[in-house]
Design a protein around this motif. Sequence first.
Motif, PDB file in Angstrom:
ATOM      1  N   VAL A   1       1.085  -1.325   0.024  1.00  0.00           N
ATOM      2  CA  VAL A   1       0.048   0.012  -0.073  1.00  0.00           C
ATOM      3  C   VAL A   1       0.711   1.255   0.010  1.00  0.00           C
ATOM      4  O   VAL A   1       2.032   1.133   0.717  1.00  0.00           O
ATOM      5  CB  VAL A   1      -0.916   0.078   1.167  1.00  0.00           C
ATOM      6  CG1 VAL A   1      -1.816   1.249   1.171  1.00  0.00           C
ATOM      7  CG2 VAL A   1      -1.688  -1.110   1.459  1.00  0.00           C
ATOM      8  N   VAL A   2       0.548   2.266  -0.707  1.00  0.00           N
ATOM      9  CA  VAL A   2       1.128   3.408  -0.897  1.00  0.00           C
ATOM     10  C   VAL A   2       0.328   4.432  -0.231  1.00  0.00           C
ATOM     11  O   VAL A   2      -0.902   4.615  -0.482  1.00  0.00           O
ATOM     12  CB  VAL A   2       1.431   3.765  -2.066  1.00  0.00           C
ATOM     13  CG1 VAL A   2       2.332   5.278  -2.360  1.00  0.00           C
ATOM     14  CG2 VAL A   2       2.528   2.818  -2.877  1.00  0.00           C
ATOM     15  N   VAL A   3       0.843   5.461   0.518  1.00  0.00           N
ATOM     16  CA  VAL A   3       0.267   6.387   1.009  1.00  0.00           C
ATOM     17  C   VAL A   3       0.919   7.835   0.340  1.00  0.00           C
ATOM     18  O   VAL A   3       2.206   8.130   0.458  1.00  0.00           O
ATOM     19  CB  VAL A   3       0.465   6.739   2.797  1.00  0.00           C
ATOM     20  CG1 VAL A   3      -0.238   7.971   2.982  1.00  0.00           C
ATOM     21  CG2 VAL A   3      -0.134   5.499   3.364  1.00  0.00           C
ATOM     22  N   ASP A   4       0.045   8.622  -0.312  1.00  0.00           N
ATOM     23  CA  ASP A   4       0.435   9.541  -0.973  1.00  0.00           C
ATOM     24  C   ASP A   4       0.348  10.773  -0.257  1.00  0.00           C
ATOM     25  O   ASP A   4      -0.766  11.288  -0.094  1.00  0.00           O
ATOM     26  CB  ASP A   4      -0.196   9.907  -2.338  1.00  0.00           C
ATOM     27  CG  ASP A   4       0.319  11.260  -3.161  1.00  0.00           C
ATOM     28  OD1 ASP A   4       1.078  12.043  -2.635  1.00  0.00           O
ATOM     29  OD2 ASP A   4      -0.190  11.488  -4.275  1.00  0.00           O
TER      30      ASP A   4
ATOM     31  N   ALA B   1      -5.167   2.600   8.296  1.00  0.00           N
ATOM     32  CA  ALA B   1      -5.822   1.764   7.109  1.00  0.00           C
ATOM     33  C   ALA B   1      -4.944   1.126   6.211  1.00  0.00           C
ATOM     34  O   ALA B   1      -5.172  -0.090   5.724  1.00  0.00           O
ATOM     35  CB  ALA B   1      -6.575   2.829   6.519  1.00  0.00           C
ATOM     36  N   ALA B   2      -3.718   1.743   6.053  1.00  0.00           N
ATOM     37  CA  ALA B   2      -2.775   0.986   5.045  1.00  0.00           C
ATOM     38  C   ALA B   2      -2.038  -0.140   5.667  1.00  0.00           C
ATOM     39  O   ALA B   2      -1.778  -1.131   5.332  1.00  0.00           O
ATOM     40  CB  ALA B   2      -1.618   2.254   4.666  1.00  0.00           C
ATOM     41  N   ALA B   3      -1.741  -0.171   7.022  1.00  0.00           N
ATOM     42  CA  ALA B   3      -1.188  -1.116   7.917  1.00  0.00           C
ATOM     43  C   ALA B   3      -2.240  -2.244   8.014  1.00  0.00           C
ATOM     44  O   ALA B   3      -1.742  -3.356   7.600  1.00  0.00           O
ATOM     45  CB  ALA B   3      -0.860  -0.648   9.162  1.00  0.00           C
ATOM     46  N   LEU B   4      -3.582  -2.021   8.103  1.00  0.00           N
ATOM     47  CA  LEU B   4      -4.550  -2.987   7.909  1.00  0.00           C
ATOM     48  C   LEU B   4      -4.617  -3.522   6.785  1.00  0.00           C
ATOM     49  O   LEU B   4      -4.795  -5.027   6.504  1.00  0.00           O
ATOM     50  CB  LEU B   4      -5.850  -2.617   8.586  1.00  0.00           C
ATOM     51  CG  LEU B   4      -5.927  -2.098   9.852  1.00  0.00           C
ATOM     52  CD1 LEU B   4      -7.325  -1.092  10.216  1.00  0.00           C
ATOM     53  CD2 LEU B   4      -5.606  -3.273  11.078  1.00  0.00           C
ATOM     54  N   ALA B   5      -4.728  -3.049   5.604  1.00  0.00           N
ATOM     55  CA  ALA B   5      -4.786  -3.326   4.299  1.00  0.00           C
ATOM     56  C   ALA B   5      -3.716  -4.329   3.986  1.00  0.00           C
ATOM     57  O   ALA B   5      -3.874  -5.412   3.272  1.00  0.00           O
ATOM     58  CB  ALA B   5      -4.921  -2.306   3.446  1.00  0.00           C
TER      59      ALA B   5
ATOM     60  N   PRO C   1      -7.277  -0.998  -0.009  1.00  0.00           N
ATOM     61  CA  PRO C   1      -7.407  -0.128   1.246  1.00  0.00           C
ATOM     62  C   PRO C   1      -9.022   0.358   0.979  1.00  0.00           C
ATOM     63  O   PRO C   1      -9.393   0.480   2.144  1.00  0.00           O
ATOM     64  CB  PRO C   1      -6.712   1.172   0.875  1.00  0.00           C
ATOM     65  CG  PRO C   1      -5.412   0.902   0.124  1.00  0.00           C
ATOM     66  CD  PRO C   1      -5.698  -0.694  -0.846  1.00  0.00           C
ATOM     67  N   ARG C   2      -9.637   0.223   0.014  1.00  0.00           N
ATOM     68  CA  ARG C   2     -10.960   0.495  -0.151  1.00  0.00           C
ATOM     69  C   ARG C   2     -11.891  -0.777   0.303  1.00  0.00           C
ATOM     70  O   ARG C   2     -13.128  -0.374   0.993  1.00  0.00           O
ATOM     71  CB  ARG C   2     -11.518   0.637  -1.612  1.00  0.00           C
ATOM     72  CG  ARG C   2     -11.663  -0.518  -2.495  1.00  0.00           C
ATOM     73  CD  ARG C   2     -12.100  -0.134  -3.970  1.00  0.00           C
ATOM     74  NE  ARG C   2     -11.155   0.640  -4.730  1.00  0.00           N
ATOM     75  CZ  ARG C   2     -11.377   1.948  -4.871  1.00  0.00           C
ATOM     76  NH1 ARG C   2     -12.414   2.462  -4.541  1.00  0.00           N
ATOM     77  NH2 ARG C   2     -10.530   2.774  -5.514  1.00  0.00           N
ATOM     78  N   ALA C   3     -11.397  -2.014   0.683  1.00  0.00           N
ATOM     79  CA  ALA C   3     -11.896  -3.044   1.178  1.00  0.00           C
ATOM     80  C   ALA C   3     -11.792  -3.090   2.669  1.00  0.00           C
ATOM     81  O   ALA C   3     -12.376  -4.094   3.457  1.00  0.00           O
ATOM     82  CB  ALA C   3     -11.482  -4.353   0.487  1.00  0.00           C
ATOM     83  N   VAL C   4     -11.181  -2.370   3.161  1.00  0.00           N
ATOM     84  CA  VAL C   4     -10.908  -2.321   4.720  1.00  0.00           C
ATOM     85  C   VAL C   4     -12.073  -1.880   5.508  1.00  0.00           C
ATOM     86  O   VAL C   4     -12.732  -1.054   5.106  1.00  0.00           O
ATOM     87  CB  VAL C   4      -9.691  -1.648   5.142  1.00  0.00           C
ATOM     88  CG1 VAL C   4      -9.376  -1.366   6.801  1.00  0.00           C
ATOM     89  CG2 VAL C   4      -8.455  -1.812   4.545  1.00  0.00           C
ATOM     90  N   ASP C   5     -12.232  -2.792   6.395  1.00  0.00           N
ATOM     91  CA  ASP C   5     -13.653  -2.365   7.171  1.00  0.00           C
ATOM     92  C   ASP C   5     -13.399  -1.172   7.933  1.00  0.00           C
ATOM     93  O   ASP C   5     -12.345  -0.851   8.908  1.00  0.00           O
ATOM     94  CB  ASP C   5     -13.724  -3.667   8.419  1.00  0.00           C
ATOM     95  CG  ASP C   5     -14.931  -3.460   9.225  1.00  0.00           C
ATOM     96  OD1 ASP C   5     -16.018  -2.580   9.140  1.00  0.00           O
ATOM     97  OD2 ASP C   5     -15.074  -4.266  10.197  1.00  0.00           O
ATOM     98  N   PRO C   6     -14.301  -0.028   7.799  1.00  0.00           N
ATOM     99  CA  PRO C   6     -14.393   1.247   8.572  1.00  0.00           C
ATOM    100  C   PRO C   6     -14.354   1.040  10.090  1.00  0.00           C
ATOM    101  O   PRO C   6     -13.770   1.564  10.653  1.00  0.00           O
ATOM    102  CB  PRO C   6     -15.416   2.035   8.186  1.00  0.00           C
ATOM    103  CG  PRO C   6     -15.689   1.278   6.620  1.00  0.00           C
ATOM    104  CD  PRO C   6     -15.316  -0.154   6.883  1.00  0.00           C
ATOM    105  N   GLY C   7     -14.869  -0.123  10.379  1.00  0.00           N
ATOM    106  CA  GLY C   7     -15.046  -0.467  11.979  1.00  0.00           C
ATOM    107  C   GLY C   7     -13.688  -0.790  12.546  1.00  0.00           C
ATOM    108  O   GLY C   7     -13.332  -0.487  13.414  1.00  0.00           O
ATOM    109  N   ALA C   8     -12.864  -1.370  11.818  1.00  0.00           N
ATOM    110  CA  ALA C   8     -11.800  -1.853  12.270  1.00  0.00           C
ATOM    111  C   ALA C   8     -10.573  -0.565  12.281  1.00  0.00           C
ATOM    112  O   ALA C   8      -9.681  -0.613  13.125  1.00  0.00           O
ATOM    113  CB  ALA C   8     -10.965  -2.905  11.244  1.00  0.00           C
ATOM    114  N   ILE C   9     -10.703   0.279  11.355  1.00  0.00           N
ATOM    115  CA  ILE C   9     -10.108   1.415  11.338  1.00  0.00           C
ATOM    116  C   ILE C   9     -10.327   2.340  12.393  1.00  0.00           C
ATOM    117  O   ILE C   9      -9.425   2.874  13.205  1.00  0.00           O
ATOM    118  CB  ILE C   9     -10.351   2.333   9.932  1.00  0.00           C
ATOM    119  CG1 ILE C   9      -9.854   1.463   8.740  1.00  0.00           C
ATOM    120  CG2 ILE C   9      -9.654   3.553  10.026  1.00  0.00           C
ATOM    121  CD1 ILE C   9     -10.135   2.198   7.478  1.00  0.00           C
ATOM    122  N   ARG C  10     -11.658   2.394  12.856  1.00  0.00           N
ATOM    123  CA  ARG C  10     -12.148   3.349  14.026  1.00  0.00           C
ATOM    124  C   ARG C  10     -11.617   2.642  15.192  1.00  0.00           C
ATOM    125  O   ARG C  10     -11.099   3.239  16.149  1.00  0.00           O
ATOM    126  CB  ARG C  10     -13.501   3.300  13.909  1.00  0.00           C
ATOM    127  CG  ARG C  10     -14.047   4.394  12.685  1.00  0.00           C
ATOM    128  CD  ARG C  10     -15.572   4.277  12.545  1.00  0.00           C
ATOM    129  NE  ARG C  10     -16.384   4.704  13.679  1.00  0.00           N
ATOM    130  CZ  ARG C  10     -16.673   5.630  14.213  1.00  0.00           C
ATOM    131  NH1 ARG C  10     -16.375   6.707  13.580  1.00  0.00           N
ATOM    132  NH2 ARG C  10     -17.469   5.785  15.375  1.00  0.00           N
TER     133      ARG C  10
END
Length: 472
Positions: free
Chosen positions: A208-211, A434-438, A445-454
């Motif tokens: 994953v790349v974070v711009d 989010a990048a670490a979770l993905a 990244p678009r598939a990561v569960d927002p609940g897990a990010i939160r």
Amino acid sequence: MDTKEGGRLIFRSEVFAPARGPRRTPTGKVVAEPAREVPVHAEVDVLVVGGGPAGVAAAVAAGRLGARTMLLERHNHLGGLSTGGLVIWIDRMTDWDGRRVIRGFAEEFLDRLPKGALAGPPREAWGARDAATAAWWAARTAAFHGIVTHSPTCDPEWMKATALEMVLEAGAEILFHAWGAEPVMDGRAVRGAIFESKQGRRAVLAKVVVDASGDGDLFHRAGAASDSDTDERDIHHCINTSWLFAHVDMPRYLAWRAERLEEFSAFLARGKQEIGLFDKAFVSWRDDVALFMGPRLAGYDATQVDDLTEVEIRSHRLMLDHLRIYRRDAPGFEGATLMLSAPQIGVRHARRLRGVLSVTREMWDGRVHADEIGVSPSLAPKFANVSVPYGALVPERLDGLLAPGRHLSCDATSHSFLREIPQCWLTGQAAGVAAALAAGEGIEPRAVDPGAIRAALRRQGAYLQEAAHVPV
């Protein structure tokens, strides 16, 4: 400030559009560059391109979750515009009731600065509305609309040092003097970046790349859609190089401003008449150092190298003009000396991502997004706090990349506050999580569960609202 309902211009301030010649005429010629193989410098889970506020927060957040993380930075320091750009006045992290809503990385970072490296209202003053207290802090860029806010001014060198230690403590690797130049593509997904350096062109491959470039350099070159609409009357369109003067007496200067308003107004008028572009001095973290964050130059494009060059030339000449006039006419500046011109140009706006969701003016109504990753204070007491959604960091179609910081997905008016340093810390921390979770799950990244990010953000100290009644 203009907060008229329905208006797009929220902040109004004097901006300067000096006479300028035509842009460089294209030559029409090209140089053929032969195809070549680019050495892979490293392979990581998360690659963060840009070591500004968003990039530092992202690298720390990803590293703390155990992701193999690398941070590319083209300069020799971290902090971006908050340090190298001398944007040392950190805008509001409290809402209009005095509650600290931008927390997590931002809170820890500022709390780690040593005594003497930060100046601002004490915690017990946040939210104060009595006229005398608000007026005192308003002159020190920490009270607005008659309300005291948590808006400290910080020592840029201590911010550099603190950012460096936090990134290294998180286990992330740093690569200085490396300019992220091109994305490494696999179909429509970004899988790393090519950087320019003294070793030539090299690549870092990543899951994953974070711009966090601030200008959207990576996502733009990867083909993601973006917007660049601004109003040239709005200060958030402008570009300039900031500077510091030393050996000043800011308390004396501020007293003169407050007590002899007619004299001060005449001083500004004389300065403008004499050099055309003339600006006020601001406080810094020390009473003997003055900060100049303008004059703000309009009509330039932050993605054009000739424009950036012209702004640098004009800003540095204006610095010398200001020194001469302030030493001659401004109480407290008689012995002023040059201290530092910012090593990084002050770009407020270049591109804004078109994301899965965009923060717009209509969203300043108190709604809470289901994928909220943070809360921003609003521009004025009449507006509710603004919920920032994860979808604003995710490109519409491009995979493998997240885009926190001042180039996130929003409209031009919302950009006026979402580009600020605290909001970049907020969105950067969320992007790193989010990048670490993905990367850990092997998903986009678009598939990561927002609940897990939160949940991960809460564990890292972020402030999130509970009620999520507006679905994305």
